[in-house]
Motif scaffolding. Structure first.
Motif, short mmCIF file in Angstrom:
data_model
loop_
_atom_site.label_atom_id
_atom_site.label_comp_id
_atom_site.label_asym_id
_atom_site.label_seq_id
_atom_site.Cartn_x
_atom_site.Cartn_y
_atom_site.Cartn_z
N ILE A 5 -60.78 59.92 -90.05
CA ILE A 5 -61.04 60.85 -88.94
C ILE A 5 -59.74 61.41 -88.38
N VAL A 6 -58.77 60.52 -88.15
CA VAL A 6 -57.48 60.97 -87.61
C VAL A 6 -56.77 61.88 -88.60
N ALA A 7 -56.81 61.53 -89.88
CA ALA A 7 -56.17 62.36 -90.91
C ALA A 7 -56.80 63.75 -90.95
N CYS A 8 -58.11 63.82 -90.90
CA CYS A 8 -58.80 65.12 -90.91
C CYS A 8 -58.42 65.95 -89.70
N LEU A 9 -58.31 65.30 -88.54
CA LEU A 9 -57.93 66.02 -87.33
C LEU A 9 -56.51 66.57 -87.43
N VAL A 10 -55.58 65.74 -87.90
CA VAL A 10 -54.18 66.17 -88.03
C VAL A 10 -54.06 67.27 -89.08
N ILE A 11 -54.76 67.13 -90.19
CA ILE A 11 -54.73 68.16 -91.25
C ILE A 11 -55.27 69.47 -90.73
N PHE A 12 -56.36 69.41 -89.97
CA PHE A 12 -56.94 70.64 -89.41
C PHE A 12 -55.95 71.33 -88.48
N ILE A 13 -55.30 70.56 -87.61
CA ILE A 13 -54.35 71.17 -86.67
C ILE A 13 -53.18 71.80 -87.40
N VAL A 14 -52.64 71.10 -88.39
CA VAL A 14 -51.44 71.59 -89.09
C VAL A 14 -51.76 72.74 -90.04
N LYS A 15 -52.92 72.67 -90.71
CA LYS A 15 -53.21 73.65 -91.76
C LYS A 15 -54.10 74.81 -91.32
N LYS A 16 -54.87 74.63 -90.25
CA LYS A 16 -55.88 75.63 -89.92
C LYS A 16 -55.68 76.31 -88.57
N THR A 17 -54.64 76.01 -87.85
CA THR A 17 -54.43 76.61 -86.54
C THR A 17 -53.12 77.40 -86.52
N VAL A 18 -53.01 78.28 -85.54
CA VAL A 18 -51.79 79.07 -85.37
C VAL A 18 -50.62 78.12 -85.08
N PHE A 19 -50.87 77.13 -84.23
CA PHE A 19 -49.83 76.15 -83.92
C PHE A 19 -49.31 75.49 -85.20
N GLY A 20 -50.24 75.11 -86.09
CA GLY A 20 -49.85 74.44 -87.33
C GLY A 20 -49.02 75.33 -88.24
N ARG A 21 -49.41 76.60 -88.33
CA ARG A 21 -48.64 77.52 -89.19
C ARG A 21 -47.22 77.71 -88.63
N ARG A 22 -47.11 77.80 -87.32
CA ARG A 22 -45.78 77.93 -86.72
C ARG A 22 -44.99 76.63 -86.90
N PHE A 23 -45.68 75.51 -86.80
CA PHE A 23 -45.05 74.20 -86.98
C PHE A 23 -44.41 74.10 -88.36
N GLU A 24 -45.15 74.50 -89.39
CA GLU A 24 -44.62 74.43 -90.75
C GLU A 24 -43.52 75.47 -90.96
N ALA A 25 -43.65 76.63 -90.30
CA ALA A 25 -42.62 77.67 -90.44
C ALA A 25 -41.31 77.21 -89.83
N VAL A 26 -41.37 76.53 -88.69
CA VAL A 26 -40.16 76.01 -88.06
C VAL A 26 -39.51 74.96 -88.96
N GLY A 27 -40.32 74.10 -89.56
CA GLY A 27 -39.78 73.08 -90.45
C GLY A 27 -39.12 73.68 -91.68
N ALA A 28 -39.70 74.76 -92.20
CA ALA A 28 -39.16 75.40 -93.40
C ALA A 28 -37.84 76.10 -93.12
N SER A 29 -37.77 76.78 -91.96
CA SER A 29 -36.55 77.51 -91.61
C SER A 29 -36.48 77.73 -90.11
N PRO A 30 -35.84 76.84 -89.36
CA PRO A 30 -35.74 77.00 -87.91
C PRO A 30 -35.08 78.31 -87.51
N ARG A 31 -34.09 78.74 -88.29
CA ARG A 31 -33.38 79.98 -87.95
C ARG A 31 -34.30 81.19 -88.08
N ALA A 32 -35.06 81.23 -89.17
CA ALA A 32 -36.00 82.34 -89.35
C ALA A 32 -37.08 82.32 -88.29
#
Length: 325
Positions: A189-216
């Motif tokens: 349940i917790v894994a599904c919730l975390v995956i949903f937040i990171v992969k399916k929300t605007v926050f999650g997309r920005r989260f991954e974008a910051v990790g990939a390139s903070p400067r960009a």
């Protein structure tokens, strides 16, 4: 003629299909390795796949999955968290001592202890995030210092003497639903919730974008430091959740129960295919890797091999991961 409105849904479907395909491909390696490990276990040591052995293995796999999910969030931001043992251990100490601090265990004391656990996790994680993102302290230095501080609090509260957790928590951690440990359901349940937040929300997309390139990300107007702080704070909450459940599983938790979760949490992230240099991560693969590592430990124990074999594999996985990325 095809209008833009007709094209947009089709484009979205293609993007979603590609996303699911990439998720499956990145999980395929560790999934195959896990299947092969179970097959090998059945051939080499069938006892490791007995009902009692699996019943004993799954709760610890679920706890490692929760801890590794937190580590994945931090590593996605290009960091690493060495405060895992401190948070896991302190959470067990808080839940056992403060649940018994008001004349014996009761529901109100237990609820207050949960609040203390979450508060301690959020504060320690936020401080880690602030040190890394604002003060520019190296993640290894910041988190290992925090780990020492948490162990200091651990010893101060417990005095090194274990205290039993409330029966409510112990019964929950050791209960089963349809023959499967309750902790496995919690982890899923917790894994599904975390995956949903990171992969399916605007926050999650920005989260991954910051990790990939903070400067960009900063150039695009995203406040990168905020996501780094949230990563460490969210990770600490997941460690604390694992620590509380581990305490319930053990009933009489050790003041140093988190010592064995640092290396496996990092190894699970690496085996799951998340880059140690940040960016996109495969949280589902991290969960599968946690199951792989726990079954590996089970196989080592049942065959009588040295535990050093397990540590060699974990260390080797991290070395290979660094080399690949």
């Amino acid at each position: 003629m095809t209008s833009d409105e007709d094209v947009a849904p089709a484009t979205t479907k293609v993007a979603r299909s590609r996303s699911r395909g990439e998720l499956f491909r990145s999980s395929r390696g560790i999934l195959l390795a896990t299947i092969l490990l179970f097959v090998l276990s059945g051939i080499v040591e069938p006892e490791s796949l007995s009902r009692s052995a699996l019943s004993g293995m799954l709760p610890f796999a679920a706890i490692l999955a929760l801890v590794a999910l937190g580590q994945t969030l931090v590593i996605q931001q290009g960091g690493i968290d060495l405060s895992v043992p401190g948070v896991v251990s302190l959470s067990g100490v808080i839940i056992s001592y403060y649940s018994n601090s008001q004349g014996g265990p009761n529901s109100s004391a237990f609820g207050l202890a949960i609040v203390y656990v979450i508060g301690a996790a959020l504060v320690s994680g936020a401080i880690n995030g602030l040190l890394v993102s604002r003060a520019r302290v190296a993640p290894i230095v910041a988190t290992i210092g925090m780990n020492a501080l948490l162990y200091g609090l651990d010893v101060e509260i417990s005095g090194g003497t274990p205290v039993a957790v409330p029966d409510l928590l112990s019964h929950f951690a050791n209960s089963k639903i349809f023959g499967v440990t309750t902790l496995a359901y919690v982890a899923v349940i917790v894994a599904c919730l975390v995956i949903f937040i990171v992969k399916k929300t605007v926050f999650g997309r920005r989260f991954e974008a910051v990790g990939a390139s903070p400067r960009a990300a900063r150039a695009a107007g995203v406040v990168s430091g905020r996501y780094q702080i949230l990563a460490y704070a969210g990770a600490s909450v997941l460690y604390a959740m694992g620590g509380v459940l581990l305490a319930g599983l053990m009933s009489l938790p050790s003041a140093f129960q988190g010592d064995s979760y640092l290396m496996p949490s990092i190894a699970a992230v690496v085996l799951g295919g998340t880059s140690l240099f940040g960016g996109k991560g495969n949280l589902a693969a991290t969960v599968i890797a946690a199951l792989f590592l726990t079954q590996l430990q089970q196989l080592v124990l049942t065959t009588g091999l040295s535990v050093g074999v397990q540590y060699l594999f974990q260390g080797g996985a991290i070395v290979v991961g660094v080399g690949v990325y």
